[in-house]
Design an enzyme around this catalytic site. Structure first.
Site, PDB file in Angstrom:
ATOM      1  N   SER A 408      -3.256 -11.126  20.068  1.00 10.35           N
ATOM      2  CA  SER A 408      -3.171 -12.521  20.217  1.00 10.35           C
ATOM      3  C   SER A 408      -3.596 -13.178  18.794  1.00 10.35           C
ATOM      4  O   SER A 408      -3.650 -14.381  18.479  1.00 10.35           O
ATOM      5  CB  SER A 408      -4.568 -13.110  20.814  1.00 10.35           C
ATOM      6  OG  SER A 408      -5.688 -12.528  20.728  1.00 10.35           O
ATOM      7  N   HIS A 429       2.380 -12.231  23.989  1.00  7.59           N
ATOM      8  CA  HIS A 429       1.124 -12.739  24.195  1.00  7.59           C
ATOM      9  C   HIS A 429       1.040 -13.330  25.320  1.00  7.59           C
ATOM     10  O   HIS A 429       1.331 -14.365  25.709  1.00  7.59           O
ATOM     11  CB  HIS A 429       0.801 -13.686  23.073  1.00  7.59           C
ATOM     12  CG  HIS A 429      -0.795 -13.929  23.071  1.00  7.59           C
ATOM     13  ND1 HIS A 429      -1.105 -15.270  22.388  1.00  7.59           N
ATOM     14  CD2 HIS A 429      -1.826 -13.608  23.890  1.00  7.59           C
ATOM     15  CE1 HIS A 429      -2.340 -15.470  22.807  1.00  7.59           C
ATOM     16  NE2 HIS A 429      -2.978 -14.217  23.496  1.00  7.59           N
ATOM     17  N   GLU A 441       3.449 -16.574  24.711  1.00  6.68           N
ATOM     18  CA  GLU A 441       3.551 -16.837  23.396  1.00  6.68           C
ATOM     19  C   GLU A 441       4.064 -15.494  22.888  1.00  6.68           C
ATOM     20  O   GLU A 441       3.726 -14.549  22.591  1.00  6.68           O
ATOM     21  CB  GLU A 441       2.227 -17.032  23.046  1.00  6.68           C
ATOM     22  CG  GLU A 441       2.473 -17.992  21.368  1.00  6.68           C
ATOM     23  CD  GLU A 441       1.004 -17.935  20.752  1.00  6.68           C
ATOM     24  OE1 GLU A 441       0.240 -17.192  21.058  1.00  6.68           O
ATOM     25  OE2 GLU A 441       1.138 -18.855  19.891  1.00  6.68           O
ATOM     26  N   ASN A 479      -3.973 -19.768  19.003  1.00  6.81           N
ATOM     27  CA  ASN A 479      -5.026 -19.129  18.328  1.00  6.81           C
ATOM     28  C   ASN A 479      -5.576 -19.804  17.104  1.00  6.81           C
ATOM     29  O   ASN A 479      -6.555 -19.873  16.592  1.00  6.81           O
ATOM     30  CB  ASN A 479      -5.466 -17.632  18.406  1.00  6.81           C
ATOM     31  CG  ASN A 479      -5.925 -17.542  20.123  1.00  6.81           C
ATOM     32  OD1 ASN A 479      -6.224 -18.147  20.666  1.00  6.81           O
ATOM     33  ND2 ASN A 479      -5.410 -16.092  20.390  1.00  6.81           N
TER      34      ASN A 479
END
Ligand code: 3H9
Length: 695
Positions: A408, A429, A441, A479
């Protein structure tokens, strides 16, 4: 002409051909009216069948037409359906593929509906912020009763043919729906004028009105802030409590109210953004995705097990690998548990669950890697460990295989460098729980080849995921933006807010959970461990609150208390957490003050938008809409507000700039408004085109 007219003896066949999904655009509506007139006036024709070309009945009204906001040119769909209702000869819908929204409304106004075994039907308007506007709520309720209508139309689910048949909204399932529909139409003609089942009132008469109030109460939290779901309930209630004409009129009125709402606009923005996100700048449709026939997932933890389930659900055989028998068995038993739950909740039949489980194998050695087309590692987020795994994958998988990481945050290029095939290395991800969350992702490494990218984007679709392609940077899209959000929540606590206040503001904005409840859920020790490894510029600081919480063992839900206390799974005020927060304020010399809800909202959301602007400028995201898709499907941003970039644009980018200019002196230079944000504010919007070039 999008309607092909032919006759099969005494039955007229009206075939709608309007790619890609036979949407009911103006030409289609006009064509249908003309074809119906022709069938009506031909004395040799005794009945008619409507079917869609290309394996699909219409997938609804034309979304582009609705999104344009312009007044529709007649005949509108309601006129077409009005014509179906007064059509003197029996009408049968033959459904192959999907029949959705206005398309299914068209079918519901026919005398009968025959579908292929693999067909799916439904009224998904709610997902676009709409309610069915051409009699769908009324006819569905008359056929299936109010309980089934509430369930199906407020969720917008696509009903598999067998389920739709059981509910009564289909009349038959046939391998050859057209041939069956012709037979059916002829039989109806032989029987003479038969009233449409969707006009019957036995399922709407004598319904207990308590059903609707109970439904509203049970779903109050879920529907909070949203217009369409509540209006669907109102329309279904009207079908059961008002005279026919009045109830149809109310449905129309609610449809127009929803159509003109900002929520409808936001949700259609998202619909469009999700489809744009699948397109990879610089990779044309001529690039063929590689076939994925077998996969491996490394790491049988929660993520790995969830990812394996995604493959099995998509009928792709998958091997789950872990180092020890014990770890592997934990993963496999988690998987068995997930399938058991799915069967219990009626999401899968026992047979389907068994078939999917049969596609998952477990292994502790590397031998099964020799047969895979893709291997996804989902091991612990440790750079050295991940590099080691990539070396192993490179040695043991066939040369054509794609090697993907579920990281991530970590650098995909460094993982690629551990292999002899960097062009086949990519990030995939998934979000937790992986078998539920829709976002995937995908991350493009510097060397990832067009075919590798095309393959993981196509794979996402097969897995039923919504893919977005991100560039390679710390935290990728989601993130990277999130770090500001969590950190700012703690700054607000230092200055005088309480966890309850911060979370209430975010939850009433529409997120399912506020940032502090979220921290408690993921564990304050975990949050602190991630933060400890990050390097901040010298003019920034972290609030010490999170570190203090972790050090004192206030880990969140798992330890019974964190920002909240937990009793029987419910969160409660935690005076000890507040005392800790207040002592941090004292130590920092901050005088606590009343903080308004508006300040909380802007301080939490505006920095996300600023980081989004940097992500765009760097080409990490190709379009503002990609960021919206990530935030809505991965981080709980309310879909009906369109995502952070869309929301900010609607709300005023200058407001974002004002918040950042206010914060930068106390928070650091990084909080200054980004150049891309300033430019967008000047231009009056993000101007997606400016970014739609290869990253
Ligand atoms: C409605 O019906 C209102 C009525 O109740 C009231 C009227 C009074 N219109 O998704 P895909 C395009 S509201 C125009 O990638 P898939 C889509 O943009 C509608 N275009 O394919 C894409 O274009 P592009 C209720 C549409 O195989 C291309 O088709 N209906 C429409 O993954 C391919 O789509 C719905 O909400 C449309 N209605 O999935 C159904 N639908 O290639 C919405 C699609 O340029 N549609 N396009 O990007 C879907 O759920 C999926 O598209 C479907 C196919 C399952 C049909």
């Amino acid at each position: 002409m999008p309607i092909h007219y032919r006759s099969d003896g005494d039955v007229a066949v009206l075939q709608i051909e309007h790619p890609p999904v036979n949407a009911l655009s103006l030409e289609v509506r006009r064509g249908l009216i003309e074809a119906l007139a022709r069938a009506a006036s031909d004395p040799a024709i005794r009945a008619a069948v409507i079917i869609g070309a290309g394996g699909s009945f219409p997938a609804g009204a034309d979304i582009r037409e609705i999104a344009s906001g312009a007044a529709l040119t007649p005949p509108i769909l309601l006129d077409v359906i009005g014509r179906l209702e007064t059509f003197e000869k029996p009408l049968v819908a033959a459904i192959e593929g999907v029949a959705l929204g206005g398309g299914f409304e068209l079918a519901l106004a026919c005398h009968a509906r025959i579908a292929a075994p693999g067909a799916r039907v439904g009224l998904p308007e709610v997902k676009l912020g709409l309610i069915p506007g051409a009699g769908g709520t009324q006819r569905f309720t008359r056929l299936a009763g109010p309980q089934a209508a509430l369930e199906a139309i407020t969720s917008g689910e696509h009903l598999p043919a067998a389920r739709a048949l059981a509910l009564g909204v289909l009349d038959a399932i046939a391998a050859e729906p057209l041939a069956q529909a012709i037979i059916w139409a002829r039989r109806l003609a032989d029987e003479g004028a038969v009233p449409r089942a969707s006009e019957r009132e036995e399922r709407t008469a004598g319904v207990d009105p308590g059903l609707f109030s109970a439904w509203r109460e049970a779903h109050a939290r879920k529907y909070r802030g949203q217009l369409a779901p509540g209006r669907i309930v109102d329309a279904i209630e009207a079908a059961c409590t008002r005279p026919r004409e009045e109830a149809f009129g109310l449905e129309r009125q609610y449809f127009l109210e929803c159509r003109d709402s900002p929520q409808r606009k936001a949700l259609m923005h998202l619909f469009h953004a999700e489809r744009e996100a699948r397109k990879i700048p610089g990779v044309g449709p001529d690039v063929e995705p590689a076939p994925i026939r077998r996969a491996a997932v490394l790491g049988a933890g929660t993520m790995g097990a969830g990812i394996a389930v995604c493959f099995a659900n998509a009928a792709i055989p998958v091997t789950l690998l872990d180092a020890t028998e014990a770890a592997l068995e934990r993963g496999l038993s988690r998987i068995r548990e997930l399938y058991r739950e799915s069967v219990e909740r009626g999401r899968l039949s026992a047979q389907q669950a068994e078939a999917a489980l049969g596609l998952i194998r477990g292994a502790t050695g590397d031998a099964p890697l020799g047969e895979v087309d893709i291997a996804i590692e989902a091991v612990f987020e440790d750079p050295a460990l991940k590099r080691e795994v990539f070396e192993r994958l490179d040695r043991n998988t066939p040369p054509h295989a794609i090697l993907a990481s579920n990281t991530s945050t970590l650098d995909i290029d460094r993982l690629a460098a551990a292999t002899g095939r960097p062009q086949q290395v990519v990030g995939t991800h998934f979000f937790s729980p992986a078998h539920v969350m829709k976002l995937m992702e995908n991350v493009r490494g510097t060397a990832s080849s067009p075919q590798t990218l095309a393959t993981v984007m196509a794979l996402a679709k097969r897995l039923g995921k919504i893919p977005v392609l991100a560039g390679n940077c710390d935290g990728f899209i989601g993130n990277r933006m999130l770090q500001y959000y969590g950190a700012e929540a703690e700054r607000l606590l230092e200055e005088g807010a309480t966890p309850e206040q911060v979370d209430a503001v975010i939850e009433s904005f529409g997120f399912a959970m506020g940032p502090l409840a979220m921290r408690d859920l993921s564990g304050n020790d975990v949050g602190w461990a991630i933060r400890r490894n990050r390097i901040l510029p010298p003019d920034e600081r972290w609030s010490p609150i999170l570190e203090r919480m972790a050090a004192e063992g206030r880990l969140g839900r798992k330890s019974g208390q964190g920002f909240y206390r937990y009793e029987g799974g419910r969160r409660r005020h935690n005076p000890e957490a507040l005392a800790l927060i207040e002592s941090v304020s004292r130590e920092l010399g901050i005088e606590r003050r009343a903080i308004s809800d508006a300040e909380i909202l802007t301080r939490l959301l505006h920095p996300l938008v600023n980081e989004g602007a940097k992500i765009l400028a760097e080409g990490i995201a190709s379009r503002p809409g990609d960021i919206d898709v990530v935030y809505v499907h991965g981080y709980g941003f309310p879909a009906y507000k369109g995502g952070p970039m869309y929301w900010a644009e609607q709300d005023g980018l200058e407001k974002v700039i004002a918040t950042l200019e206010r914060l930068a002196p106390s928070h650091g230079q990084r909080w200054q408004p980004a150049a891309r944000l300033l430019e967008a504010a000047r231009r009056g919007g993000w101007d997606a085109e400016a970014n739609a070039q290869p990253a």
